[in-house]
Motif scaffolding. Structure first.
Motif, PDB file in Angstrom:
ATOM      1  N   LYS A 376      63.688  11.944  51.464  1.00  0.00           N
ATOM      2  CA  LYS A 376      64.610  13.154  51.635  1.00  0.00           C
ATOM      3  C   LYS A 376      65.661  13.102  51.077  1.00  0.00           C
ATOM      4  O   LYS A 376      66.533  11.843  50.650  1.00  0.00           O
ATOM      5  CB  LYS A 376      64.902  13.431  53.097  1.00  0.00           C
ATOM      6  N   ILE A 377      66.465  13.984  50.234  1.00  0.00           N
ATOM      7  CA  ILE A 377      67.619  14.102  49.690  1.00  0.00           C
ATOM      8  C   ILE A 377      68.692  14.561  50.729  1.00  0.00           C
ATOM      9  O   ILE A 377      68.636  15.455  51.347  1.00  0.00           O
ATOM     10  CB  ILE A 377      68.003  15.062  48.423  1.00  0.00           C
ATOM     11  N   GLN A 378      69.505  13.449  51.081  1.00  0.00           N
ATOM     12  CA  GLN A 378      70.522  13.572  52.142  1.00  0.00           C
ATOM     13  C   GLN A 378      71.949  12.930  51.520  1.00  0.00           C
ATOM     14  O   GLN A 378      71.960  11.702  50.932  1.00  0.00           O
ATOM     15  CB  GLN A 378      70.249  12.955  53.333  1.00  0.00           C
ATOM     16  N   GLY A 379      72.934  13.825  51.596  1.00  0.00           N
ATOM     17  CA  GLY A 379      74.301  13.322  51.104  1.00  0.00           C
ATOM     18  C   GLY A 379      74.326  13.095  49.516  1.00  0.00           C
ATOM     19  O   GLY A 379      75.047  11.847  49.294  1.00  0.00           O
ATOM     20  N   GLY A 380      73.525  13.614  48.781  1.00  0.00           N
ATOM     21  CA  GLY A 380      73.553  13.348  47.348  1.00  0.00           C
ATOM     22  C   GLY A 380      72.678  11.855  47.079  1.00  0.00           C
ATOM     23  O   GLY A 380      72.911  11.404  45.847  1.00  0.00           O
ATOM     24  N   LYS A 381      71.959  11.541  47.983  1.00  0.00           N
ATOM     25  CA  LYS A 381      70.991  10.191  47.881  1.00  0.00           C
ATOM     26  C   LYS A 381      69.692  10.681  48.216  1.00  0.00           C
ATOM     27  O   LYS A 381      69.352  11.314  49.003  1.00  0.00           O
ATOM     28  CB  LYS A 381      71.674   9.067  48.441  1.00  0.00           C
TER      29      LYS A 381
END
Length: 388
Positions: A376-381
């Motif tokens: 998953k993409i979360q907080g730009g990561k």
């Protein structure tokens, strides 16, 4: 442009003297064809970064790496393959990064009986097995592996309808073939099926058609930075439901270009992309984290990608096969290339950053369900989300 380099990370255009037949016989020559420019440059860049870390010696033999850029163009990829084989006299080719280029190179490597370890994704590169594909091996997981966990995630999270948009090439078609089949098995209805080119600057028409179908989720079957365009367009048009992408997006450039518009994206991925967050019991966690530690020491925190992991896996595959081939023949000969092909085909229980490889005469990927998780993409990561 041809680059020849060693473990010292030296890159240079060398003289004809350094490419003499004597030198070729004294060391293993590995031809590398990557997309370091063009639409797939984000993929090729991280592959190259991993390759620059490859050791200068395998199986007691010095190794010379000859790197060419195909500019994300299948025609150039074929020209590069011919140059690497006929002029550079390589023993094996690693690359290319894209499915269209890999398919285009099949005939050349088969005619010249030179093994190719491709970093492109589609199962069509190695299936169905035939005389041409007998010389091709593939590091990325097959679309089937990725669609299995992706559709399982959809089913587990109540997704009943999906709109699909994919590249108008072999990558998109491969994903459509596998996804549509598994979606039907899991009783997920595909309500739209659209295509776009890697070089397109607008997909508004396709997005409007998808949104009119009011899907529970959208799957974008693209890779690298071109996969950002449909997602940005969906967000701009007010789409609020879940967006899925494929394992082809896992690059820093995708995150940078997508920004806030790709937050929350779900995607299947190789374990190396989320190595630190894998369950402790995962069979590849140690190999995966060891690779990520080395790669990030050279390229910065958070820089490891699907494509870098695949490239490091290609080195591990060669390091496992070359000593076996050397028992039969010496580099620079047809006999060595054949022995290397045979050794690659008989790889067993090799743990690489993206899974465990068990190849055979009919399976030139050799990965199983341990080769993928959901990210998953979360907080730009990129973070671990599900599976494994």
């Amino acid at each position: 442009m041809s680059l020849i380099f060693s473990y010292s990370l030296r890159t240079a255009v060398v003289t004809a003297l350094s490419l003499s037949s004597l030198a070729a016989q004294a060391q293993i020559r590995v031809g590398i064809n990557l997309s370091t420019t063009g639409p797939a440059a984000a993929i090729g860049a991280s592959s190259k970064n991993a390759i620059m870390l490859w050791p200068k010696e395998i199986g007691g033999k010095k190794v010379e790496y000859i790197l060419l850029d195909d500019a994300s163009d299948p025609g150039i990829a074929v020209k590069n393959a011919r140059k690497l084989i006929t002029e550079e006299k390589v023993d094996v080719i690693v690359g290319p990064n894209t499915t269209p280029s890999a398919l285009a190179m099949l005939e050349t490597v088969a005619e010249n009986e030179t093994p190719m370890i491709t970093l492109a994704a589609s199962a069509s590169i190695v299936e169905p097995m035939d005389a041409k594909r007998a010389w091709a091996f593939k590091m990325p997981q097959n679309d089937t592996h990725m669609t299995t966990i992706l559709t399982q995630h959809m089913a587990d999270h109540g997704v009943k309808t999906v709109a699909f948009i994919g590249f108008a090439d072999a990558y998109g078609e491969g994903w459509w073939r596998e996804f549509s089949k598994l979606a039907e098995l899991r009783h997920i209805k595909v309500v739209a099926n659209e295509r776009f080119a890697r070089t397109d600057t607008s997909v508004t028409g396709q997005v409007l058609k998808m949104m009119a179908a009011k899907p529970d989720a959208v799957l974008i079957a693209g890779s690298g930075t071109p996969a950002v365009l449909p997602q940005k367009t969906l967000i701009e048009r007010g789409y609020k439901s879940q967006i899925y992408q494929t394992h082809g997006i896992a690059s820093l450039e995708f995150l940078k270009l997508g920004g806030k518009d790709v937050e929350g994206t779900l995607f299947p991925t190789g374990p190396a992309v989320v190595a630190w967050q894998l369950p402790e019991k995962h069979v590849v966690k140690k190999v995966s984290t060891d690779f990520v530690r080395q790669y990030e020491a050279a390229n910065g925190a958070g820089s490891a990608t699907q494509f870098a992991g695949d490239a490091w896996g290609a080195y591990m595959l060669l390091a496992n096969a070359i000593p076996l081939a050397l028992k039969t023949a010496q580099p620079g000969s047809k006999a060595f290339r054949l022995a290397l092909r045979t050794a690659l085909e008989n790889t067993k229980d090799l743990v690489v950053p993206q899974g465990v490889i068990n190849m055979s005469a009919t399976d030139h990927v050799g990965l199983d369900q341990r080769s993928r998780v959901m990210g998953k993409i979360q907080g730009g990561k990129f973070v671990y989300a599900y599976g494994g």
